[in-house]
Design a protein around this motif. Structure first.
Motif, PDB file in Angstrom:
ATOM      1  N   UNK A  89     -43.709 -34.546  95.924  1.00  0.00           N
ATOM      2  CA  UNK A  89     -44.809 -33.923  95.183  1.00  0.00           C
ATOM      3  C   UNK A  89     -45.010 -34.722  93.892  1.00  0.00           C
ATOM      4  N   UNK A  90     -46.128 -35.420  93.794  1.00  0.00           N
ATOM      5  CA  UNK A  90     -46.348 -36.376  92.701  1.00  0.00           C
ATOM      6  C   UNK A  90     -47.611 -36.000  91.933  1.00  0.00           C
ATOM      7  N   UNK A  91     -47.515 -36.005  90.613  1.00  0.00           N
ATOM      8  CA  UNK A  91     -48.664 -35.754  89.739  1.00  0.00           C
ATOM      9  C   UNK A  91     -48.948 -37.033  88.954  1.00  0.00           C
ATOM     10  N   UNK A  92     -50.196 -37.482  88.978  1.00  0.00           N
ATOM     11  CA  UNK A  92     -50.495 -38.686  88.211  1.00  0.00           C
ATOM     12  C   UNK A  92     -51.830 -39.288  88.601  1.00  0.00           C
ATOM     13  N   UNK A  93     -52.247 -40.395  88.086  1.00  0.00           N
ATOM     14  CA  UNK A  93     -51.548 -41.126  87.038  1.00  0.00           C
ATOM     15  C   UNK A  93     -51.698 -40.408  85.694  1.00  0.00           C
ATOM     16  N   UNK A  94     -50.644 -40.456  84.861  1.00  0.00           N
ATOM     17  CA  UNK A  94     -50.653 -39.760  83.583  1.00  0.00           C
ATOM     18  C   UNK A  94     -50.543 -40.761  82.433  1.00  0.00           C
ATOM     19  N   UNK A  95     -51.049 -40.343  81.275  1.00  0.00           N
ATOM     20  CA  UNK A  95     -50.849 -41.095  80.040  1.00  0.00           C
ATOM     21  C   UNK A  95     -51.808 -42.256  79.859  1.00  0.00           C
ATOM     22  N   UNK A  96     -51.659 -42.872  78.692  1.00  0.00           N
ATOM     23  CA  UNK A  96     -52.484 -44.029  78.313  1.00  0.00           C
ATOM     24  C   UNK A  96     -51.618 -45.275  78.475  1.00  0.00           C
ATOM     25  N   UNK A  97     -52.084 -46.224  79.257  1.00  0.00           N
ATOM     26  CA  UNK A  97     -51.304 -47.434  79.517  1.00  0.00           C
ATOM     27  C   UNK A  97     -51.578 -48.529  78.502  1.00  0.00           C
ATOM     28  N   UNK A  98     -51.206 -49.743  78.863  1.00  0.00           N
ATOM     29  CA  UNK A  98     -51.408 -50.902  77.982  1.00  0.00           C
ATOM     30  C   UNK A  98     -52.884 -51.270  77.934  1.00  0.00           C
ATOM     31  N   UNK A  99     -53.363 -51.614  76.744  1.00  0.00           N
ATOM     32  CA  UNK A  99     -54.734 -52.111  76.595  1.00  0.00           C
ATOM     33  C   UNK A  99     -54.666 -53.634  76.720  1.00  0.00           C
ATOM     34  N   UNK A 100     -55.167 -54.141  77.809  1.00  0.00           N
ATOM     35  CA  UNK A 100     -55.066 -55.577  78.087  1.00  0.00           C
ATOM     36  C   UNK A 100     -56.213 -56.003  78.998  1.00  0.00           C
ATOM     37  N   UNK A 101     -56.485 -57.299  78.997  1.00  0.00           N
ATOM     38  CA  UNK A 101     -57.556 -57.812  79.864  1.00  0.00           C
ATOM     39  C   UNK A 101     -56.970 -58.852  80.805  1.00  0.00           C
ATOM     40  N   UNK A 102     -57.582 -58.991  81.955  1.00  0.00           N
ATOM     41  CA  UNK A 102     -57.150 -60.015  82.898  1.00  0.00           C
ATOM     42  C   UNK A 102     -57.319 -61.388  82.266  1.00  0.00           C
ATOM     43  N   UNK A 103     -56.356 -62.275  82.496  1.00  0.00           N
ATOM     44  CA  UNK A 103     -56.465 -63.646  82.000  1.00  0.00           C
ATOM     45  C   UNK A 103     -55.972 -63.833  80.574  1.00  0.00           C
ATOM     46  N   UNK A 104     -55.558 -62.739  79.904  1.00  0.00           N
ATOM     47  CA  UNK A 104     -55.067 -62.862  78.522  1.00  0.00           C
ATOM     48  C   UNK A 104     -53.722 -63.564  78.475  1.00  0.00           C
ATOM     49  N   UNK A 105     -53.467 -64.288  77.380  1.00  0.00           N
ATOM     50  CA  UNK A 105     -52.157 -64.927  77.211  1.00  0.00           C
ATOM     51  C   UNK A 105     -51.216 -63.922  76.538  1.00  0.00           C
ATOM     52  N   UNK A 106     -50.468 -63.211  77.364  1.00  0.00           N
ATOM     53  CA  UNK A 106     -49.627 -62.121  76.880  1.00  0.00           C
ATOM     54  C   UNK A 106     -48.162 -62.514  76.949  1.00  0.00           C
ATOM     55  N   UNK A 107     -47.366 -61.960  76.025  1.00  0.00           N
ATOM     56  CA  UNK A 107     -45.913 -62.052  76.157  1.00  0.00           C
ATOM     57  C   UNK A 107     -45.422 -60.660  76.547  1.00  0.00           C
ATOM     58  N   UNK A 108     -44.896 -60.547  77.757  1.00  0.00           N
ATOM     59  CA  UNK A 108     -44.411 -59.267  78.279  1.00  0.00           C
ATOM     60  C   UNK A 108     -42.914 -59.184  78.039  1.00  0.00           C
ATOM     61  N   UNK A 109     -42.441 -58.040  77.539  1.00  0.00           N
ATOM     62  CA  UNK A 109     -41.028 -57.893  77.210  1.00  0.00           C
ATOM     63  C   UNK A 109     -40.499 -56.622  77.854  1.00  0.00           C
ATOM     64  N   UNK A 110     -39.486 -56.767  78.712  1.00  0.00           N
ATOM     65  CA  UNK A 110     -38.903 -55.599  79.368  1.00  0.00           C
ATOM     66  C   UNK A 110     -37.408 -55.572  79.176  1.00  0.00           C
ATOM     67  N   UNK A 111     -36.893 -54.377  78.908  1.00  0.00           N
ATOM     68  CA  UNK A 111     -35.443 -54.225  78.772  1.00  0.00           C
ATOM     69  C   UNK A 111     -34.946 -53.167  79.734  1.00  0.00           C
ATOM     70  N   UNK A 112     -33.998 -53.523  80.618  1.00  0.00           N
ATOM     71  CA  UNK A 112     -33.389 -52.547  81.532  1.00  0.00           C
ATOM     72  C   UNK A 112     -34.431 -51.895  82.411  1.00  0.00           C
ATOM     73  N   UNK A 113     -34.434 -50.562  82.399  1.00  0.00           N
ATOM     74  CA  UNK A 113     -35.372 -49.851  83.273  1.00  0.00           C
ATOM     75  C   UNK A 113     -36.795 -49.873  82.683  1.00  0.00           C
ATOM     76  N   UNK A 114     -36.951 -50.545  81.550  1.00  0.00           N
ATOM     77  CA  UNK A 114     -38.291 -50.826  81.014  1.00  0.00           C
ATOM     78  C   UNK A 114     -38.928 -52.049  81.653  1.00  0.00           C
TER      79      UNK A 114
END
Ligand code: FAD
Ligand code: FES
Length: 254
Positions: free
Chosen positions: A88-113
């Protein structure tokens, strides 16, 4: 608009000793996703248990993928599900990242992030670089997928068993020192990591967005369970106003 749906587990894979990847058949939910960084709220077990928030790692027209580690009763129940089971799943919830396709982004993830940053990498379409940190090599996950979907991937671990020994913020500083044209740093992980990454991005004058993890109850802004203090003295709900915030909005001292 969030959808509540009973979704079949199409694939359940163990990524390592600690982490599980589930692909859910969820066309209505997948169609409602506005971008990377949103989450789903999954009913884990009998009615006494509340729903548990898990980030959307990846999605296509028919399915969405979640990746999670076992922390307590709810995620332990989830880890015992297998292909063919229904959730039983509810979603999608919340406000995600504001980003555009093709942007030069630095993505940073730690552990389960790390999992939600894969959604960012895919959405960016190969224009992002990633810095991923784990406690140790045996916690690493999704590395091939990041290699396939990013321009470059830098790794670190607390104990030095994977990549450089140390924390992600040191690698973030190296990247921002080396390449001056990143449009944003996007990060998800434990709060001390987010604080350090926010400080590093601010030092180099690069806008930073962070995905905050708070305990949640209702998941839809109705209970104050996930309130956090903002820099301007106001309180915001991580479930409804976030989980993604501009780093400078957050009160890092609370
Ligand atoms: C927006 C959001 C996205 C998330 N995405 C993911 C994901 O993609 N993969 C994943 O594995 N986990 C994710 N989490 C964390 C996940 O929701 C918790 O691990 C889970 O709710 C724990 O439930 P439980 O019943 O297993 O453990 P519980 O018995 O409820 O708790 C076990 C331990 O974990 C701590 N804990 C529980 N929830 C949280 C939380 N939200 N933040 C920090 N500590 C917590 C408790 O204090 C306790 O020490 C996310 C959390 C949020 C808020
Ligand atoms: S969890 Fe209830 S308000 Fe956010």
């Amino acid at each position: 608009m969030p959808v509540q749906a009973v979704c079949t587990v199409a694939e359940a894979v163990r990524l390592n000793e600690f982490a599980y990847s589930f692909t859910l058949e969820a066309p209505a939910l997948a169609a409602a996703i506005s971008g990377p960084g949103q989450f789903v709220h999954i009913k884990c077990g009998h009615s006494r248990l509340l729903r548990r928030p898990i980030s959307i790692c990846d999605w296509d027209g028919e399915t969405l993928r979640i990746v999670f580690e076992v922390r307590g009763e709810g995620t332990a129940w989830l880890a015992r599900r297998s292909a063919g089971d229904r959730l039983d799943v509810l979603g999608p919830l919340g406000q995600g990242f504001r980003m555009a396709r093709g942007e030069k982004l630095l993505l940073v993830g730690g552990g389960i992030g790390v999992p939600p940053m894969l959604g960012c990498a895919k959405y960016a379409g190969g224009s992002a670089s990633a810095v991923l940190g784990f406690r140790a090599a045996d916690r690493a996950m999704l590395l091939e997928a990041f290699e396939e979907n990013c321009k470059a991937v830098s790794l670190c671990s607390d104990d030095g068993t994977l990549g450089v020994k140390g924390f992600v913020d040191a690698l973030v500083c190296e990247w921002l020192e080396k390449e001056k044209d990143f449009t944003s740093v996007l990060a998800c992980g434990p709060r001390p990591m987010l604080r350090a990454v926010a400080r590093a991005a601010a030092r180099y004058g690069v806008p930073c967005q962070v995905s905050m993890e708070e305990r949640m109850a209702c998941g839809v802004g109705a209970c104050l369970g996930c309130a956090i203090q903002m820099a301007d003295g106001t309180i915001k709900h991580v479930c409804k106003d976030g989980p993604v915030f501009a780093a400078e909005e957050v009160d890092w001292n609370d």
